[in-house]
Scaffold this motif. Sequence first.
Motif, short mmCIF file in Angstrom:
data_model
loop_
_atom_site.label_atom_id
_atom_site.label_comp_id
_atom_site.label_asym_id
_atom_site.label_seq_id
_atom_site.Cartn_x
_atom_site.Cartn_y
_atom_site.Cartn_z
N TRP A 99 0.83 -1.20 0.00
CA TRP A 99 0.00 0.00 0.00
C TRP A 99 0.86 1.25 0.00
O TRP A 99 1.95 1.27 0.59
CB TRP A 99 -0.87 0.06 1.25
CG TRP A 99 -2.02 -0.87 1.27
CD1 TRP A 99 -3.27 -0.64 0.76
CD2 TRP A 99 -2.07 -2.18 1.84
NE1 TRP A 99 -4.08 -1.72 0.99
CE2 TRP A 99 -3.37 -2.69 1.65
CE3 TRP A 99 -1.15 -2.97 2.51
CZ2 TRP A 99 -3.78 -3.94 2.08
CZ3 TRP A 99 -1.53 -4.23 2.94
CH2 TRP A 99 -2.82 -4.71 2.73
N SER A 100 0.36 2.31 -0.60
CA SER A 100 0.99 3.62 -0.51
C SER A 100 0.70 4.23 0.86
O SER A 100 -0.41 4.09 1.39
CB SER A 100 0.44 4.54 -1.60
OG SER A 100 0.93 5.86 -1.41
N LEU A 101 1.70 4.90 1.40
CA LEU A 101 1.53 5.63 2.65
C LEU A 101 1.58 7.13 2.43
O LEU A 101 1.66 7.90 3.38
CB LEU A 101 2.62 5.21 3.64
CG LEU A 101 2.67 3.73 4.01
CD1 LEU A 101 3.89 3.43 4.87
CD2 LEU A 101 1.39 3.31 4.72
N ALA A 102 1.54 7.56 1.17
CA ALA A 102 1.74 8.96 0.80
C ALA A 102 0.71 9.90 1.43
O ALA A 102 1.03 11.05 1.72
CB ALA A 102 1.74 9.12 -0.71
N SER A 103 -0.50 9.45 1.63
CA SER A 103 -1.53 10.35 2.16
C SER A 103 -1.89 10.06 3.62
O SER A 103 -2.93 10.49 4.11
CB SER A 103 -2.80 10.26 1.30
OG SER A 103 -3.31 8.94 1.35
N VAL A 104 -1.01 9.36 4.33
CA VAL A 104 -1.27 8.98 5.71
C VAL A 104 -1.00 10.15 6.65
O VAL A 104 0.06 10.77 6.59
CB VAL A 104 -0.40 7.75 6.09
CG1 VAL A 104 -0.48 7.46 7.57
CG2 VAL A 104 -0.82 6.54 5.28
N ASP A 105 -1.97 10.45 7.53
CA ASP A 105 -1.76 11.49 8.54
C ASP A 105 -1.44 10.84 9.88
O ASP A 105 -1.38 9.61 9.99
CB ASP A 105 -2.98 12.42 8.63
CG ASP A 105 -4.25 11.70 9.08
OD1 ASP A 105 -4.18 10.55 9.58
OD2 ASP A 105 -5.34 12.28 8.93
N ASP A 106 -1.21 11.65 10.91
CA ASP A 106 -0.79 11.12 12.22
C ASP A 106 -1.77 10.12 12.80
O ASP A 106 -1.37 9.10 13.36
CB ASP A 106 -0.57 12.26 13.22
CG ASP A 106 0.66 13.07 12.91
OD1 ASP A 106 1.51 12.59 12.12
OD2 ASP A 106 0.79 14.19 13.45
N SER A 107 -3.07 10.38 12.68
CA SER A 107 -4.04 9.44 13.24
C SER A 107 -4.01 8.11 12.48
O SER A 107 -4.19 7.04 13.07
CB SER A 107 -5.45 10.04 13.24
OG SER A 107 -5.91 10.23 11.92
N ALA A 108 -3.78 8.18 11.17
CA ALA A 108 -3.69 6.95 10.38
C ALA A 108 -2.41 6.18 10.72
O ALA A 108 -2.41 4.94 10.70
CB ALA A 108 -3.75 7.26 8.89
N VAL A 109 -1.32 6.88 11.03
CA VAL A 109 -0.09 6.19 11.45
C VAL A 109 -0.35 5.42 12.73
O VAL A 109 0.08 4.26 12.87
CB VAL A 109 1.08 7.19 11.62
CG1 VAL A 109 2.27 6.53 12.31
CG2 VAL A 109 1.50 7.77 10.29
N ASP A 110 -1.06 6.02 13.66
CA ASP A 110 -1.39 5.34 14.92
C ASP A 110 -2.24 4.10 14.67
O ASP A 110 -2.00 3.04 15.24
CB ASP A 110 -2.11 6.28 15.88
CG ASP A 110 -1.21 7.39 16.41
OD1 ASP A 110 0.03 7.28 16.30
OD2 ASP A 110 -1.76 8.39 16.93
N ARG A 111 -3.24 4.23 13.82
CA ARG A 111 -4.13 3.10 13.51
C ARG A 111 -3.36 2.02 12.75
O ARG A 111 -3.55 0.83 13.01
CB ARG A 111 -5.34 3.58 12.70
CG ARG A 111 -6.29 2.48 12.30
CD ARG A 111 -7.02 1.87 13.50
NE ARG A 111 -7.88 0.80 13.04
CZ ARG A 111 -7.93 -0.41 13.57
NH1 ARG A 111 -7.21 -0.71 14.63
NH2 ARG A 111 -8.73 -1.33 13.07
N LEU A 112 -2.49 2.41 11.82
CA LEU A 112 -1.65 1.46 11.09
C LEU A 112 -0.81 0.65 12.07
O LEU A 112 -0.76 -0.58 11.99
CB LEU A 112 -0.74 2.22 10.12
CG LEU A 112 0.36 1.43 9.43
CD1 LEU A 112 -0.22 0.46 8.42
CD2 LEU A 112 1.34 2.38 8.74
N ALA A 113 -0.17 1.32 13.00
CA ALA A 113 0.64 0.62 14.00
C ALA A 113 -0.21 -0.32 14.84
O ALA A 113 0.19 -1.47 15.10
CB ALA A 113 1.36 1.64 14.90
#
Length: 166
Positions: free
Chosen positions: A45-59
């Motif tokens: 997946w591309s992570l280009a449009s990931v914001d801080d809240s999405a980084v937390d959810r991804l983790a």
Amino acid sequence: MAARAYDELRADEAAVWDRFYAEFAFRPRVREFPAIKEPAPSVTWSLASVDDSAVDRLAEVVHEALATLAGSGSVLALDWQHPCYRVWPSRIGPDTVDPPASPGWPLSPYPDGDYFIYLAEDFRFGTFGHPWELSLCVFGAELLRLTEVDLHELLGDPMRRTPVIA
């Protein structure tokens, strides 16, 4: 005293990296992608449009799945050109004694400036975060089964998919 949730790979680190380079044909590059031979099955997946809240959810999604698959065992957390770790996910929490004395995972699956890699001890599943392509490759049928729906919802359609070869 509580057990450590992770320890730095010291004696094993060179052997782990040697095996990773060999098995994944790892080619660290700033402009040539992908940097590994993405194993089958895998989804990137591309992570280009990931914001801080999405980084937390991804983790959260990736760490929870790794913990499920590891059970009471360990996984490897590799940070290219930096200290790497053996992690016991079942020990992560407020009652652990973690270096450097803060509970939690030593790395995020989000590649924050360098290649971040999680691997099963036997390399059968894991993640590969590419900092310059801004991508996350998740591989291994077991890990994909636990993460793909949530990651699709969070990150959208994948950039690449490597199917199982029958």
